[in-house]
Design a protein around this motif. Structure first.
Motif, PDB file in Angstrom:
ATOM      1  N   GLN A 161      46.633  33.410  48.236  1.00 32.31           N
ATOM      2  CA  GLN A 161      45.302  33.992  48.067  1.00 32.31           C
ATOM      3  C   GLN A 161      45.134  34.536  46.652  1.00 32.31           C
ATOM      4  O   GLN A 161      44.110  34.333  46.003  1.00 32.31           O
ATOM      5  CB  GLN A 161      45.083  35.107  49.088  1.00 32.31           C
ATOM      6  CG  GLN A 161      43.702  35.755  48.986  1.00 32.31           C
ATOM      7  CD  GLN A 161      43.552  36.913  49.953  1.00 32.31           C
ATOM      8  OE1 GLN A 161      44.501  37.284  50.629  1.00 32.31           O
ATOM      9  NE2 GLN A 161      42.366  37.485  50.002  1.00 32.31           N
ATOM     10  N   ALA A 162      46.197  35.239  46.179  1.00 35.62           N
ATOM     11  CA  ALA A 162      46.139  35.793  44.827  1.00 35.62           C
ATOM     12  C   ALA A 162      46.043  34.678  43.803  1.00 35.62           C
ATOM     13  O   ALA A 162      45.319  34.780  42.805  1.00 35.62           O
ATOM     14  CB  ALA A 162      47.381  36.646  44.560  1.00 35.62           C
ATOM     15  N   LYS A 182      44.749  31.596  44.211  1.00 36.18           N
ATOM     16  CA  LYS A 182      43.407  31.016  44.253  1.00 36.18           C
ATOM     17  C   LYS A 182      42.396  31.928  43.551  1.00 36.18           C
ATOM     18  O   LYS A 182      41.505  31.462  42.843  1.00 36.18           O
ATOM     19  CB  LYS A 182      42.983  30.765  45.702  1.00 36.18           C
ATOM     20  CG  LYS A 182      43.739  29.611  46.352  1.00 36.18           C
ATOM     21  CD  LYS A 182      43.295  29.403  47.788  1.00 36.18           C
ATOM     22  CE  LYS A 182      44.059  28.250  48.429  1.00 36.18           C
ATOM     23  NZ  LYS A 182      43.648  28.046  49.842  1.00 36.18           N
ATOM     24  N   SER A 183      42.562  33.225  43.786  1.00 32.12           N
ATOM     25  CA  SER A 183      41.681  34.186  43.114  1.00 32.12           C
ATOM     26  C   SER A 183      41.875  34.116  41.600  1.00 32.12           C
ATOM     27  O   SER A 183      40.930  34.155  40.826  1.00 32.12           O
ATOM     28  CB  SER A 183      41.967  35.601  43.613  1.00 32.12           C
ATOM     29  OG  SER A 183      41.182  36.544  42.920  1.00 32.12           O
ATOM     30  N   SER A 198      40.121  31.064  40.267  1.00 26.73           N
ATOM     31  CA  SER A 198      38.684  31.313  40.139  1.00 26.73           C
ATOM     32  C   SER A 198      38.384  32.173  38.913  1.00 26.73           C
ATOM     33  O   SER A 198      37.453  31.898  38.160  1.00 26.73           O
ATOM     34  CB  SER A 198      38.164  32.006  41.404  1.00 26.73           C
ATOM     35  OG  SER A 198      36.794  32.326  41.277  1.00 26.73           O
ATOM     36  N   ASP A 199      39.210  33.209  38.712  1.00 22.76           N
ATOM     37  CA  ASP A 199      39.035  34.075  37.539  1.00 22.76           C
ATOM     38  C   ASP A 199      39.229  33.291  36.252  1.00 22.76           C
ATOM     39  O   ASP A 199      38.463  33.438  35.295  1.00 22.76           O
ATOM     40  CB  ASP A 199      40.039  35.231  37.583  1.00 22.76           C
ATOM     41  CG  ASP A 199      39.699  36.244  38.666  1.00 22.76           C
ATOM     42  OD1 ASP A 199      38.569  36.185  39.181  1.00 22.76           O
ATOM     43  OD2 ASP A 199      40.568  37.082  38.987  1.00 22.76           O
ATOM     44  N   THR A 201      43.923  42.413  41.673  1.00 19.53           N
ATOM     45  CA  THR A 201      43.044  41.343  41.210  1.00 19.53           C
ATOM     46  C   THR A 201      41.625  41.572  41.700  1.00 19.53           C
ATOM     47  O   THR A 201      41.297  42.668  42.164  1.00 19.53           O
ATOM     48  CB  THR A 201      43.576  39.976  41.680  1.00 19.53           C
ATOM     49  OG1 THR A 201      42.814  38.937  41.077  1.00 19.53           O
ATOM     50  CG2 THR A 201      43.516  39.834  43.186  1.00 19.53           C
ATOM     51  N   TYR A 202      40.816  40.507  41.640  1.00 19.95           N
ATOM     52  CA  TYR A 202      39.424  40.571  42.079  1.00 19.95           C
ATOM     53  C   TYR A 202      39.157  39.444  43.064  1.00 19.95           C
ATOM     54  O   TYR A 202      39.662  38.327  42.895  1.00 19.95           O
ATOM     55  CB  TYR A 202      38.478  40.421  40.880  1.00 19.95           C
ATOM     56  CG  TYR A 202      37.015  40.290  41.272  1.00 19.95           C
ATOM     57  CD1 TYR A 202      36.440  39.026  41.482  1.00 19.95           C
ATOM     58  CD2 TYR A 202      36.241  41.423  41.457  1.00 19.95           C
ATOM     59  CE1 TYR A 202      35.116  38.908  41.866  1.00 19.95           C
ATOM     60  CE2 TYR A 202      34.914  41.308  41.841  1.00 19.95           C
ATOM     61  CZ  TYR A 202      34.345  40.051  42.050  1.00 19.95           C
ATOM     62  OH  TYR A 202      33.038  39.940  42.433  1.00 19.95           O
ATOM     63  N   SER A 203      38.364  39.735  44.094  1.00 15.11           N
ATOM     64  CA  SER A 203      37.866  38.689  44.976  1.00 15.11           C
ATOM     65  C   SER A 203      36.402  38.978  45.271  1.00 15.11           C
ATOM     66  O   SER A 203      35.942  40.123  45.135  1.00 15.11           O
ATOM     67  CB  SER A 203      38.675  38.638  46.281  1.00 15.11           C
ATOM     68  OG  SER A 203      38.289  39.683  47.154  1.00 15.11           O
ATOM     69  N   SER A 204      35.662  37.935  45.651  1.00 13.43           N
ATOM     70  CA  SER A 204      34.220  38.106  45.855  1.00 13.43           C
ATOM     71  C   SER A 204      33.910  39.065  46.994  1.00 13.43           C
ATOM     72  O   SER A 204      32.882  39.745  46.986  1.00 13.43           O
ATOM     73  CB  SER A 204      33.581  36.748  46.140  1.00 13.43           C
ATOM     74  OG  SER A 204      34.180  36.157  47.285  1.00 13.43           O
ATOM     75  N   GLY A 262      32.399  43.619  44.861  1.00 11.25           N
ATOM     76  CA  GLY A 262      32.557  42.804  46.060  1.00 11.25           C
ATOM     77  C   GLY A 262      31.422  43.047  47.037  1.00 11.25           C
ATOM     78  O   GLY A 262      30.313  43.436  46.661  1.00 11.25           O
TER      79      GLY A 262
END
Length: 410
Positions: free
Chosen positions: A25-26, A28-29, A32-33, A336-339, A384
């Motif tokens: 997950q990290a 993939k995030s 995207s970043d 990190t960041y996720s939507s 988010g």
């Protein structure tokens, strides 16, 4: 709470399984970043290239204008040089004319003095002298010659006196005309010098402007170069992340069935969270500045589009920028960041126990960093899926979220 060796062993086993999907997950995030950063860098590079094009256009216009001003200065310089030569020549003519006038005055004065002497002589001798001169003539021819001679002398004196007077007047007029022309040349010289000073001042300003454009162009070219390097770095990072995602997805596919079985067992155990033991871990309240819980753990109506209706934590209302602290000591496994979660941090406390802090305005720690209990790790925000500034705090044990209020209080 009492220790449970059997439950801790199960928790450790599940933590190993949990590590793969969380890392994926990290990753993939991060992909995207990285792609977002690359897109943003390309947009900034394009804007900077347009700015460079505009600057080069302005520089070209200014260069042409400077060239025109240089040409004008050269023309004015030539004009001033010619005026200087004309003024020198005119001054020489004036000097020559003054000399001629002085000589004419002296000649007139000399002629006048000679005439006065002859008139004085004749006056002092009286008319008898003139008569005696005529009577002494031996013949009529001699008499006429002497009379004519005397008449010619008088006529000559008058003629020469008139000629010298006319010459003097003519030279005086010439001097006056030359003085007038000289004054006009001086005035034209002053006007041309003033024009030269004005063009020089404008030229200096335009040269300064040109230098400023050159400085800005050099700086902008440097920015474009840095953007190009950053874009290349992002592309390399994207390739690396994509390769890592592919590897982890393949690994996850192979372990999917095993993880499903273990997850089912863990979920069943989570239903009895009241009996979960956290070993020697003790928590502190994650938002010291606020103890107001605006949304509790469990089922709820989704507060905004994208938000969960099965709330896996508690929401603590606090102003943006309020400090968020680690509830217990541990290692940062995600920062990190996720939507959906916005800027968020996950900390491993060992024994399959994790705490999660979501919707932060900024993060103050990074993945792999060790933190102490009570250490500031982030700032409250509304990133988010969020309806306002708050901290979403969650406690995860053996792969499932449990009610945080069972372990920590404001």
């Amino acid at each position: 709470m009492r220790k449970s060796g059997k439950f801790l062993a199960a928790a450790l086993s599940f933590a190993l399984v949990l590590a793969t999907p969380l890392s994926a997950q990290a990753t993939k995030s991060g992909l995207s970043d990285a792609k977002s950063k690359k897109t943003a860098l390309e947009a900034e590079k394009k804007k900077t290239e347009q700015e460079l094009k505009n600057l080069e256009g302005l520089k070209s216009d200014t260069t042409a204008y400077v060239k025109k001003l240089d040409s004008s200065l050269e023309s004015i310089g030539n004009e001033l040089s010619k005026l200087g030569d004309d003024i020198d020549a005119k001054e020489k003519q004036i000097d020559t004319t003054k000399q001629e006038l002085s000589e004419a005055k002296e000649t007139e004065k000399s002629q006048y003095e000679s005439m006065k002497l002859r008139i004085k002589y004749m006056y002092e001798k009286g008319d008898s002298t003139y008569v005696d001169l005529l009577m002494e003539s031996g013949s009529l021819s001699e008499l006429l010659s002497k009379a004519e001679y005397i008449t010619k002398i008088s006529s000559y004196d008058r003629q020469k006196l008139d000629e010298y007077a006319a010459t003097k007047e003519k030279i005086a007029e010439k001097e006056k005309s030359l003085e007038s022309e000289h004054a006009e040349l001086l005035m034209l010289q002053d006007e041309t010098e003033a024009k030269q000073a004005s063009v020089e001042k404008l030229l200096a300003a335009k040269q300064t402007e040109l230098q400023n454009y050159e400085t800005k162009i050099a700086s902008t070219e440097g920015q474009i170069s840095e953007y190009a390097k950053s874009i290349e770095a992002q592309e390399n990072q994207i390739k690396s992340i994509e390769a890592e995602i592919k590897r982890k997805e393949e690994e996850a596919r192979k372990k999917a069935e095993e993880e499903k079985k273990k997850a089912a067992a863990a979920n069943k155990a989570a239903q009895t969270y009241k009996t979960v033991s956290l070993g020697d871990i003790s928590f502190t309240w994650p938002c010291p500045a606020s103890g107001r819980i605006t949304s509790g753990f469990g089922g709820r109506k989704s507060p905004t589009k994208g938000a969960s209706s099965n709330h896996q934590g508690i929401d603590i209302s606090a102003p943006t920028g309020t400090s968020i602290v680690a509830a217990a000591a541990g290692e940062v496994v995600i920062a990190t960041y996720s939507s959906s979660a916005g800027n968020y941090v996950m900390i491993s406390h060992g024994g399959g126990v994790y705490t999660v802090y979501m919707h932060a305005s900024s993060l103050l720690v990074s993945q792999g960093q060790s933190v102490k209990k009570g250490q500031t790790i982030a700032k409250v925000g509304s990133t988010g899926y969020s309806t306002g500034s708050h901290l979403h705090f969650g406690v995860r044990v053996n792969g499932s979220y449990v009610n945080p209020t069972k372990y920590v209080n404001p």
